[in-house]
Design a protein around this motif. Sequence first.
Motif, PDB file in Angstrom:
ATOM      1  N   UNK A 105      83.333 -37.743  99.832  1.00  0.00           N
ATOM      2  CA  UNK A 105      83.716 -37.394  98.455  1.00  0.00           C
ATOM      3  C   UNK A 105      85.204 -37.061  98.379  1.00  0.00           C
ATOM      4  N   UNK A 106      85.721 -36.362  99.384  1.00  0.00           N
ATOM      5  CA  UNK A 106      87.148 -36.027  99.392  1.00  0.00           C
ATOM      6  C   UNK A 106      87.991 -37.280  99.582  1.00  0.00           C
ATOM      7  N   UNK A 107      87.513 -38.183 100.434  1.00  0.00           N
ATOM      8  CA  UNK A 107      88.237 -39.455 100.634  1.00  0.00           C
ATOM      9  C   UNK A 107      88.295 -40.236  99.328  1.00  0.00           C
ATOM     10  N   UNK A 108      87.171 -40.252  98.609  1.00  0.00           N
ATOM     11  CA  UNK A 108      87.126 -40.949  97.316  1.00  0.00           C
ATOM     12  C   UNK A 108      88.144 -40.343  96.348  1.00  0.00           C
ATOM     13  N   UNK A 109      88.178 -39.018  96.290  1.00  0.00           N
ATOM     14  CA  UNK A 109      89.080 -38.346  95.354  1.00  0.00           C
ATOM     15  C   UNK A 109      90.546 -38.610  95.712  1.00  0.00           C
ATOM     16  N   UNK A 110      90.848 -38.572  96.999  1.00  0.00           N
ATOM     17  CA  UNK A 110      92.235 -38.814  97.421  1.00  0.00           C
ATOM     18  C   UNK A 110      92.653 -40.257  97.135  1.00  0.00           C
ATOM     19  N   UNK A 111      91.727 -41.176  97.349  1.00  0.00           N
ATOM     20  CA  UNK A 111      92.016 -42.585  97.067  1.00  0.00           C
ATOM     21  C   UNK A 111      92.322 -42.770  95.580  1.00  0.00           C
TER      22      UNK A 111
ATOM     23  N   UNK B 211      78.302 -27.293 101.685  1.00  0.00           N
ATOM     24  CA  UNK B 211      77.042 -27.520 102.408  1.00  0.00           C
ATOM     25  C   UNK B 211      75.950 -26.600 101.868  1.00  0.00           C
ATOM     26  N   UNK B 212      76.342 -25.382 101.481  1.00  0.00           N
ATOM     27  CA  UNK B 212      75.351 -24.401 101.010  1.00  0.00           C
ATOM     28  C   UNK B 212      74.660 -24.851  99.723  1.00  0.00           C
ATOM     29  N   UNK B 213      75.338 -25.675  98.923  1.00  0.00           N
ATOM     30  CA  UNK B 213      74.703 -26.152  97.685  1.00  0.00           C
ATOM     31  C   UNK B 213      73.974 -27.472  97.915  1.00  0.00           C
ATOM     32  N   UNK B 214      74.000 -27.942  99.165  1.00  0.00           N
ATOM     33  CA  UNK B 214      73.253 -29.162  99.494  1.00  0.00           C
ATOM     34  C   UNK B 214      74.098 -30.415  99.527  1.00  0.00           C
TER      35      UNK B 214
ATOM     36  N   UNK C  36      77.118 -37.983 100.726  1.00  0.00           N
ATOM     37  CA  UNK C  36      76.453 -39.085 101.430  1.00  0.00           C
ATOM     38  C   UNK C  36      76.188 -40.299 100.537  1.00  0.00           C
ATOM     39  N   UNK C  37      76.228 -40.110  99.211  1.00  0.00           N
ATOM     40  CA  UNK C  37      75.879 -41.211  98.305  1.00  0.00           C
ATOM     41  C   UNK C  37      77.099 -41.906  97.708  1.00  0.00           C
ATOM     42  N   UNK C  38      78.291 -41.456  98.088  1.00  0.00           N
ATOM     43  CA  UNK C  38      79.514 -42.061  97.533  1.00  0.00           C
ATOM     44  C   UNK C  38      79.538 -43.562  97.796  1.00  0.00           C
ATOM     45  N   UNK C  39      79.146 -43.948  98.997  1.00  0.00           N
ATOM     46  CA  UNK C  39      79.198 -45.363  99.378  1.00  0.00           C
ATOM     47  C   UNK C  39      77.876 -46.085  99.124  1.00  0.00           C
ATOM     48  N   UNK C  40      76.948 -45.412  98.439  1.00  0.00           N
ATOM     49  CA  UNK C  40      75.627 -46.012  98.227  1.00  0.00           C
ATOM     50  C   UNK C  40      75.249 -46.062  96.750  1.00  0.00           C
TER      51      UNK C  40
END
Length: 627
Positions: A79-85, A124-127, A132-136
């Motif tokens: 998710x961070x990679x997506x945002x930076x891109x 992580x605490x919020x799940x 994991x679904x950014x690329x899916x």
Amino acid sequence: LQWMRARWTSDPCYAFFGVDGTECSFLIYLSEVEWFCPPLPWRNRTGAVPSPPPPPPPQAAFRRDLARLLELIGTGKESLSFMKKRIRHLAQQWLRAARRLEQKLAGRQRDQKHILIHIGFLTEESGDVFSPRVLKGGPLGEMVQWADILAALFMLGHSLRVTVSLKELQSHLGVPPGRGNCPLTSPLPFDLIYTDYHGLQQMKQHMGLSFKKYRCRVRVIDTFGTEPAYNHEEYATLRGYRTNWGYWNLQPTQFMTMFPHTPDNSFMGFVSEELNQTEKQLIKANKVSSMAVVYGKEASIWKGKEKFLAILNKYMEIHGTVYYETQRPPEVPAFVKNHGLLPQHEFQQLLRKAKLFIGFGFPYEGPAPLEAIANGCVFLQARFNPPHSSLNHEFFRGKPTSREASVSSQHPYAEDFIGKPHVWTVDYNNSEEFEAAIKTIMRTQVDPYLPYEYTCEGMLERIHAYIQHQDFCTTSSLPPSPKTKTPAMQSPPSPLALAPNSTHLVWSPSAGGAPRAWPPVASLQVWLSEPQHTCTETCRRRGLVCEPTFFSFLNKEEVFLQLSIACDSTEYEMNHLYPAVAEHVRECYLQKEPLLFSCAGYNPKYRRLCPCRDFRPGQVALCRDCL
């Protein structure tokens, strides 16, 4: 003291602050760490010596590049990679927009704010179900918005800290070790905190009493909005509005939405890529009038849509971007050219060729339709009859908003604020209407279009105005709402007057010094709603926007008289529809609880007093004089 005696061992934070089980340590803690007891006279009072006034805050200066922001965001999550891109991709647009806004503000002084951005849903605490679904094919709308918020705050020149972990949050806030029952170890070092509902919950859990003290500094990024009836804990509990997400007793404008669907909240938004004239001409020249792209990356969205697709297939080549790993999803018909999940720039190229971007009712209110329209597509969507809301649709059930009568299509913003020729909203259950719309769209020439409020400059302008003018921590200069009504009470005279040759009220030129309100009171108009209309709808029908900040000015008996409304009785009650009049029984009602002032909601029994204001062209969040 009794509580401390019984429970001081329940949380290690008490020992951290020196509590050791003695009466003396209890008293010191309760008088110096918390504020339940008065200071002890025999204690060293050096802390009470007046400290010198703080130096003036540094001034914010528009930034010239985004490299430092990319470092601040960190690594380790898709998710961070997506945002930076995304930030990198839009960097030049942000820089140009910042220069334009800098010129517009013409050297105006702006204090640099220390801002914490805690993206709670990525912890992580919020799940963290998103990363994991950014690329899916998972939903990206929230990450798009957060990337743009980060870029805007950074470009405006503020000092940022970014966290996506609970441990970092605790460290930045100064949370003492333990279970979160004690206040912070030092004053909060941030002027503002941008977070989401997950982050809000985490902060409340770990800040102890400090949460109540500092919650006025919080801004909650809230995709679908939180209406006042759901936000007020006591009222929500009594009236059946309580959900898993509401009841925070914040000022409703502390919640910031993705689209301006409820004026009770602040409209944060996001940005779409802006095209220059050359790019627009190129897109128009290369459009394929018989090419359609379906809005929906998840196969489930396509289920049961064979009928529409078959009609569409008679006229257009249909393209999809449905995620799959090995086998083509069976929900996608064979005649559809499915590209699989595309990187953003490839998806954009597809939109630049396509004539039509078609939605099948879900997802609601995402960024993609705006991107499609900005790339010269026509967006076709289903009209919902009856409109979807928390009362009749599972998706909205449990969210802290009723959205009564407002979700009349998949994308109400596109329907209401953009409309034809760029947006067509039709009854998909009527095959003839659906088919006729497709034929007309194929013949219709449209230019790429992007509302100003979704450009980088529009978002910078809006966030700048919020930071400069929204202050939920100092006592308001607005008139208070009486909590009770006694016969002896006299309201101060109304500062409103009938507009010339009209049935609505405006701020009276003879009202004396106007209060220091934002938005400025000169933009206020008071209209009486029809029984079936919310204040949001009442104002919109007059080309205006409902402005909840102004409710205080019309929550007075005199206002009913000024509007020629006869009241046999006037009551102060806690109700999110008040102030209002029940005309058939000549009963008038004023609002007892300011947190319940709401543009949303209606009841056929009442006509509501509605505070409306003007707005800047293309920028519904700001009145004409609000910048």
